[in-house]
Motif scaffolding. Sequence first.
Motif, PDB file in Angstrom:
ATOM      1  N   ALA A  11      13.500  84.054  69.624  1.00 50.34           N
ATOM      2  CA  ALA A  11      12.380  84.902  68.984  1.00 50.34           C
ATOM      3  C   ALA A  11      12.557  86.122  68.635  1.00 50.34           C
ATOM      4  CB  ALA A  11      11.431  84.629  70.394  1.00 50.34           C
ATOM      5  N   ALA A  12      14.218  85.953  70.066  1.00 50.93           N
ATOM      6  CA  ALA A  12      15.038  87.608  69.362  1.00 50.93           C
ATOM      7  C   ALA A  12      15.968  87.516  68.053  1.00 50.93           C
ATOM      8  CB  ALA A  12      15.249  88.136  70.870  1.00 50.93           C
ATOM      9  N   PRO A  13      16.155  88.704  67.702  1.00 45.07           N
ATOM     10  CA  PRO A  13      17.340  88.324  66.327  1.00 45.07           C
ATOM     11  C   PRO A  13      18.801  88.489  67.369  1.00 45.07           C
ATOM     12  CG  PRO A  13      16.235  91.145  66.829  1.00 45.07           C
ATOM     13  CD  PRO A  13      15.881  90.239  68.185  1.00 45.07           C
ATOM     14  N   VAL A  14      19.995  88.143  66.352  1.00 46.31           N
ATOM     15  CA  VAL A  14      20.894  87.631  66.707  1.00 46.31           C
ATOM     16  C   VAL A  14      21.756  88.965  67.262  1.00 46.31           C
ATOM     17  CG1 VAL A  14      22.728  85.374  67.198  1.00 46.31           C
ATOM     18  CG2 VAL A  14      20.080  85.660  67.173  1.00 46.31           C
ATOM     19  N   ARG A  15      22.993  88.825  67.131  1.00 47.84           N
ATOM     20  CA  ARG A  15      23.677  89.588  66.885  1.00 47.84           C
ATOM     21  C   ARG A  15      25.053  88.880  66.712  1.00 47.84           C
ATOM     22  NH1 ARG A  15      26.253  93.115  72.541  1.00 47.84           N
ATOM     23  NH2 ARG A  15      28.748  92.654  71.462  1.00 47.84           N
ATOM     24  N   VAL A  16      25.172  89.698  65.192  1.00 47.44           N
ATOM     25  CA  VAL A  16      26.237  88.773  64.618  1.00 47.44           C
ATOM     26  C   VAL A  16      27.081  88.309  64.725  1.00 47.44           C
ATOM     27  CG1 VAL A  16      27.723  91.778  63.788  1.00 47.44           C
ATOM     28  CG2 VAL A  16      27.469  89.448  61.590  1.00 47.44           C
ATOM     29  N   GLN A  53      22.354  93.844  64.394  1.00 45.28           N
ATOM     30  CA  GLN A  53      21.858  91.725  64.618  1.00 45.28           C
ATOM     31  C   GLN A  53      21.678  91.638  63.494  1.00 45.28           C
ATOM     32  OE1 GLN A  53      19.983  91.593  67.355  1.00 45.28           O
ATOM     33  NE2 GLN A  53      20.738  93.368  68.608  1.00 45.28           N
ATOM     34  N   VAL A  54      21.699  90.478  63.034  1.00 44.46           N
ATOM     35  CA  VAL A  54      21.384  90.048  61.780  1.00 44.46           C
ATOM     36  C   VAL A  54      20.078  89.415  61.923  1.00 44.46           C
ATOM     37  CG1 VAL A  54      23.509  89.576  61.512  1.00 44.46           C
ATOM     38  CG2 VAL A  54      22.211  87.997  62.747  1.00 44.46           C
ATOM     39  N   LYS A  55      19.549  88.807  60.946  1.00 43.64           N
ATOM     40  CA  LYS A  55      18.417  87.973  60.211  1.00 43.64           C
ATOM     41  C   LYS A  55      18.762  86.657  59.405  1.00 43.64           C
ATOM     42  CE  LYS A  55      17.057  91.789  57.570  1.00 43.64           C
ATOM     43  NZ  LYS A  55      17.730  93.011  57.187  1.00 43.64           N
ATOM     44  N   PRO A  56      17.645  86.194  58.894  1.00 38.87           N
ATOM     45  CA  PRO A  56      18.006  85.260  58.060  1.00 38.87           C
ATOM     46  C   PRO A  56      17.868  86.146  56.150  1.00 38.87           C
ATOM     47  CG  PRO A  56      16.128  84.851  59.271  1.00 38.87           C
ATOM     48  CD  PRO A  56      16.193  86.077  60.152  1.00 38.87           C
ATOM     49  N   GLY A  57      18.687  85.877  55.667  1.00 41.46           N
ATOM     50  CA  GLY A  57      18.905  86.183  54.010  1.00 41.46           C
ATOM     51  C   GLY A  57      19.748  87.375  54.228  1.00 41.46           C
ATOM     52  N   VAL A  70      32.475  84.567  52.752  1.00 45.67           N
ATOM     53  CA  VAL A  70      30.930  84.505  52.823  1.00 45.67           C
ATOM     54  C   VAL A  70      29.822  84.062  52.491  1.00 45.67           C
ATOM     55  CG1 VAL A  70      29.787  86.074  50.288  1.00 45.67           C
ATOM     56  CG2 VAL A  70      32.063  85.997  51.021  1.00 45.67           C
ATOM     57  N   VAL A  71      28.700  84.037  53.364  1.00 49.12           N
ATOM     58  CA  VAL A  71      27.857  83.230  53.798  1.00 49.12           C
ATOM     59  C   VAL A  71      26.145  84.205  53.790  1.00 49.12           C
ATOM     60  CG1 VAL A  71      29.340  81.633  54.759  1.00 49.12           C
ATOM     61  CG2 VAL A  71      27.970  83.367  56.621  1.00 49.12           C
ATOM     62  N   VAL A  72      25.662  83.219  53.749  1.00 46.36           N
ATOM     63  CA  VAL A  72      24.154  84.118  53.568  1.00 46.36           C
ATOM     64  C   VAL A  72      23.348  83.154  55.176  1.00 46.36           C
ATOM     65  CG1 VAL A  72      21.687  84.222  52.573  1.00 46.36           C
ATOM     66  CG2 VAL A  72      23.620  84.179  51.052  1.00 46.36           C
ATOM     67  N   VAL A  73      23.017  83.954  55.754  1.00 44.79           N
ATOM     68  CA  VAL A  73      22.558  83.754  56.642  1.00 44.79           C
ATOM     69  C   VAL A  73      21.178  83.143  56.587  1.00 44.79           C
ATOM     70  CG1 VAL A  73      21.379  84.266  59.462  1.00 44.79           C
ATOM     71  CG2 VAL A  73      23.305  85.637  58.341  1.00 44.79           C
ATOM     72  N   ARG A  74      20.872  81.651  57.023  1.00 41.27           N
ATOM     73  CA  ARG A  74      19.724  80.733  56.991  1.00 41.27           C
ATOM     74  C   ARG A  74      18.391  80.628  57.881  1.00 41.27           C
ATOM     75  NH1 ARG A  74      20.489  74.738  54.390  1.00 41.27           N
ATOM     76  NH2 ARG A  74      21.128  76.041  53.082  1.00 41.27           N
ATOM     77  N   ARG A  75      19.354  80.372  59.041  1.00 46.49           N
ATOM     78  CA  ARG A  75      18.996  80.456  60.002  1.00 46.49           C
ATOM     79  C   ARG A  75      19.771  81.057  61.563  1.00 46.49           C
ATOM     80  NH1 ARG A  75      18.719  74.606  61.571  1.00 46.49           N
ATOM     81  NH2 ARG A  75      19.430  74.994  63.520  1.00 46.49           N
ATOM     82  N   LEU A  76      18.859  81.287  62.210  1.00 47.97           N
ATOM     83  CA  LEU A  76      19.886  82.489  63.935  1.00 47.97           C
ATOM     84  C   LEU A  76      19.512  80.730  64.665  1.00 47.97           C
ATOM     85  CD1 LEU A  76      17.217  85.258  63.555  1.00 47.97           C
ATOM     86  CD2 LEU A  76      19.558  84.808  62.592  1.00 47.97           C
ATOM     87  N   ILE A  77      20.571  80.695  65.240  1.00 47.22           N
ATOM     88  CA  ILE A  77      20.983  80.020  66.441  1.00 47.22           C
ATOM     89  C   ILE A  77      21.916  81.403  67.541  1.00 47.22           C
ATOM     90  CG2 ILE A  77      20.979  78.093  65.363  1.00 47.22           C
ATOM     91  CD1 ILE A  77      24.143  78.205  65.387  1.00 47.22           C
ATOM     92  N   ALA A  78      21.809  80.490  68.600  1.00 45.30           N
ATOM     93  CA  ALA A  78      22.135  81.625  69.690  1.00 45.30           C
ATOM     94  C   ALA A  78      23.389  81.263  70.589  1.00 45.30           C
ATOM     95  CB  ALA A  78      21.421  82.485  70.426  1.00 45.30           C
ATOM     96  N   LYS A  79      23.344  79.641  70.319  1.00 42.95           N
ATOM     97  CA  LYS A  79      23.830  79.877  71.265  1.00 42.95           C
ATOM     98  C   LYS A  79      24.876  78.263  70.536  1.00 42.95           C
ATOM     99  CE  LYS A  79      21.467  77.837  75.398  1.00 42.95           C
ATOM    100  NZ  LYS A  79      21.121  77.211  75.793  1.00 42.95           N
ATOM    101  N   ARG A  80      26.358  78.347  70.758  1.00 41.38           N
ATOM    102  CA  ARG A  80      27.386  77.617  69.632  1.00 41.38           C
ATOM    103  C   ARG A  80      26.682  76.295  69.337  1.00 41.38           C
ATOM    104  NH1 ARG A  80      32.472  78.779  67.864  1.00 41.38           N
ATOM    105  NH2 ARG A  80      34.242  77.050  68.036  1.00 41.38           N
ATOM    106  N   VAL A  81      26.693  75.361  68.269  1.00 41.89           N
ATOM    107  CA  VAL A  81      25.970  74.147  67.865  1.00 41.89           C
ATOM    108  C   VAL A  81      27.335  73.365  67.860  1.00 41.89           C
ATOM    109  CG1 VAL A  81      23.779  75.134  67.995  1.00 41.89           C
ATOM    110  CG2 VAL A  81      25.331  75.060  66.020  1.00 41.89           C
ATOM    111  N   GLY A  82      27.269  71.897  67.375  1.00 46.54           N
ATOM    112  CA  GLY A  82      28.211  71.458  66.329  1.00 46.54           C
ATOM    113  C   GLY A  82      28.754  71.714  65.168  1.00 46.54           C
ATOM    114  N   ALA A  83      29.110  71.410  64.711  1.00 49.26           N
ATOM    115  CA  ALA A  83      29.436  71.417  63.104  1.00 49.26           C
ATOM    116  C   ALA A  83      28.777  71.374  62.310  1.00 49.26           C
ATOM    117  CB  ALA A  83      30.976  71.468  62.216  1.00 49.26           C
ATOM    118  N   PRO A  84      28.471  69.441  62.522  1.00 46.37           N
ATOM    119  CA  PRO A  84      27.106  69.817  61.086  1.00 46.37           C
ATOM    120  C   PRO A  84      26.130  70.355  61.261  1.00 46.37           C
ATOM    121  CG  PRO A  84      27.787  67.408  62.413  1.00 46.37           C
ATOM    122  CD  PRO A  84      28.354  68.985  63.333  1.00 46.37           C
ATOM    123  N   VAL A  85      25.776  70.582  62.765  1.00 47.71           N
ATOM    124  CA  VAL A  85      24.650  71.294  62.688  1.00 47.71           C
ATOM    125  C   VAL A  85      24.366  72.924  62.134  1.00 47.71           C
ATOM    126  CG1 VAL A  85      22.562  72.504  64.516  1.00 47.71           C
ATOM    127  CG2 VAL A  85      23.190  70.334  64.625  1.00 47.71           C
TER     128      VAL A  85
END
Length: 132
Positions: A11-16, A53-57, A70-85
């Motif tokens: 729910a909260a923004p995530v640090r870059v 803080q980063v936000k989608p877009g 160069v990447v555009v943020v599509r979704r915020l996540i706060a925990k490290r996930v597997g490469a496919p996710v």
Amino acid sequence: MADPQPAAEPAAPVRVDTWIWCVRLTKSRSLAASACRAGHVRVNGERVKAAQQVKPGDEVRLFHAGRERVVVVRRLIAKRVGAPVAVECYVDNSPPPPPRTDALAMGVRDRGAGRPTKRDRRAMERLQGRMR
């Protein structure tokens, strides 16, 4: 079988630096924070600190390991996930990586042959492309 659930969006923004690490652009969070301190991370064209803080877009530019991502943020996540996710969390607009060059031909000397002569050194430099 049920599909694995992706990490819930915070729910909260995530640090870059955290986001860069979570989507696997860097190997560790400390490397991501160091890149921010060194000025190698830009969000929307501006250098940022690790706590930004980063936000989608947002467009995130990271210069890491001799390559610019160069990447555009599509979704915020706060925990490290597997490469496919992780790949689903951003849109990759990076330029293609430079072509890998084969190892340059190097002059190989026999073991115990002693120091190379001036002529041998010049021949090795010519092979390595260091000669004028």
